[in-house]
Design a protein around this motif. Structure first.
Motif, PDB file in Angstrom:
ATOM      1  N   HIS A   1      89.642  95.183 -10.158  1.00 55.94           N
ATOM      2  CA  HIS A   1      88.234  95.646 -10.357  1.00 55.94           C
ATOM      3  C   HIS A   1      87.422  94.974  -9.178  1.00 55.94           C
ATOM      4  N   GLU A   2      86.274  95.542  -9.168  1.00 54.00           N
ATOM      5  CA  GLU A   2      85.372  95.175  -8.126  1.00 54.00           C
ATOM      6  C   GLU A   2      84.436  94.183  -8.752  1.00 54.00           C
ATOM      7  N   LEU A   3      83.812  93.400  -7.710  1.00 57.26           N
ATOM      8  CA  LEU A   3      82.864  92.186  -8.235  1.00 57.26           C
ATOM      9  C   LEU A   3      81.624  92.408  -7.649  1.00 57.26           C
TER      10      LEU A   3
ATOM     11  N   ARG B   1      90.967  87.044 -12.635  1.00 60.02           N
ATOM     12  CA  ARG B   1      91.634  88.153 -13.619  1.00 60.02           C
ATOM     13  C   ARG B   1      91.180  89.367 -13.219  1.00 60.02           C
ATOM     14  N   LEU B   2      89.941  89.554 -12.854  1.00 64.74           N
ATOM     15  CA  LEU B   2      89.422  90.647 -12.788  1.00 64.74           C
ATOM     16  C   LEU B   2      89.904  91.377 -11.344  1.00 64.74           C
TER      17      LEU B   2
ATOM     18  N   SER C   1      87.020  88.128  -3.530  1.00 66.00           N
ATOM     19  CA  SER C   1      86.206  89.360  -3.503  1.00 66.00           C
ATOM     20  C   SER C   1      85.253  89.211  -2.489  1.00 66.00           C
ATOM     21  N   ASP C   2      85.270  90.352  -1.522  1.00 67.62           N
ATOM     22  CA  ASP C   2      84.485  90.410  -0.566  1.00 67.62           C
ATOM     23  C   ASP C   2      83.425  91.375  -0.736  1.00 67.62           C
ATOM     24  N   THR C   3      82.159  91.072  -1.431  1.00 66.53           N
ATOM     25  CA  THR C   3      81.465  92.245  -1.980  1.00 66.53           C
ATOM     26  C   THR C   3      80.180  92.512  -1.256  1.00 66.53           C
TER      27      THR C   3
ATOM     28  N   ALA D   1      86.284  99.166 -12.722  1.00 68.55           N
ATOM     29  CA  ALA D   1      84.854  99.159 -12.853  1.00 68.55           C
ATOM     30  C   ALA D   1      84.363  98.183 -11.811  1.00 68.55           C
ATOM     31  N   THR D   2      82.828  98.146 -11.891  1.00 66.91           N
ATOM     32  CA  THR D   2      82.496  96.957 -10.922  1.00 66.91           C
ATOM     33  C   THR D   2      81.505  95.966 -12.239  1.00 66.91           C
ATOM     34  N   PHE D   3      81.874  94.513 -12.043  1.00 69.06           N
ATOM     35  CA  PHE D   3      81.383  93.706 -12.647  1.00 69.06           C
ATOM     36  C   PHE D   3      80.206  92.828 -11.909  1.00 69.06           C
TER      37      PHE D   3
END
Ligand SMILES: [Zn+2]
Length: 242
Positions: free
Chosen positions: A104-106, A98-99, A140-142, A80-82
């Protein structure tokens, strides 16, 4: 003559007050519109025939929120996305990592989670940049951004776009104030989901225990309705909108 002028003056004052009130109401509505914004691209759902939805979690990360969500998503093989808040990432180090480690996606949910209306451009830019640095440090590279409370007008979307972000809203939101029992909370969401939906759930804070307890019911309900649950990026890819 004087009476007529006074009456005209009074009418003008009243008419101006009405126009100002209506304009303020229109701006307020615009600031929280889910599928429209004045600057940059916004997505609140995607058009698809496929039974696929994206699941998004806002705020935090807090240890109890991350524990509960990982326990529900992990065994079901769901990612999922957080949308995380910068100052929460600093307060609870290691939770974002941890995510990421669990696949998971941030996304960026600003640094201090304030209502972002009427602030300076420098304030908006800093809110986005500080969190961007923390997300990158967590691995995370979002390019996904969600405004706190969904509120934004021009300044915040402008800075988000400048920083290379795309604004992601939602079309199905949890309603903890209406549903205080996990099964009813879950059923309300399951009844409103449709192909292409972006679902928003708040599981992070201590008082959000109903959302945490409802999460397994929501996931099993989506599964039995035939829905596949994916990240926002995956949903956008499937619909050809990125
Ligand atoms: Zn939020």
């Amino acid at each position: 003559m004087k009476v007529a002028r006074n009456a005209r003056f009074r009418t003008t004052i009243i008419a101006s007050a009405i126009v100002l009130t209506l304009s303020a109401a229109a701006v307020w509505q615009l600031s929280k519109a889910r599928c429209f914004q004045l600057v940059g691209e916004v997505t609140c759902r995607v058009n698809t025939e496929g039974k696929v939805v994206a699941l998004t979690f806002d705020d935090g990360p807090t240890p109890e929120g991350v524990d509960a969500v990982l326990a529900a998503l992990g065994p079901r093989g769901i990612t999922a996305t957080f949308f995380l808040i910068g100052n929460r990432m600093e307060r609870f180090p290691g939770q974002a990592e941890r995510l990421v480690a669990a696949g998971h996606e941030l996304g960026n949910h600003t640094y201090s989670h304030q209502r972002n209306l009427g602030r300076s451009q420098a304030f908006y830019a800093a809110e986005i940049a500080r969190t961007d640095a923390l997300l990158k440090a967590a691995g995370s590279d979002t390019n996904l951004f969600r405004p706190p409370f969904g509120k934004r007008l021009i300044g915040l979307p402008l800075e988000a776009e400048r920083a290379g972000y795309r604004t992601i809203m939602w079309d199905v939101e949890d309603q903890p104030e209406r549903f205080t029992e996990p099964r009813a909370f879950a059923q309300d969401i399951l009844a409103r989901v449709r192909p292409g939906s972006i679902i928003l759930i708040h599981p992070m804070y201590q008082h959000n225990h109903v959302a945490r307890e409802a999460l397994p019911i929501i996931l099993d309900g989506l599964h039995s309705q035939g829905y596949e649950v994916v990240t926002v990026s995956e949903l956008l890819r499937r619909s050809g909108s990125r």
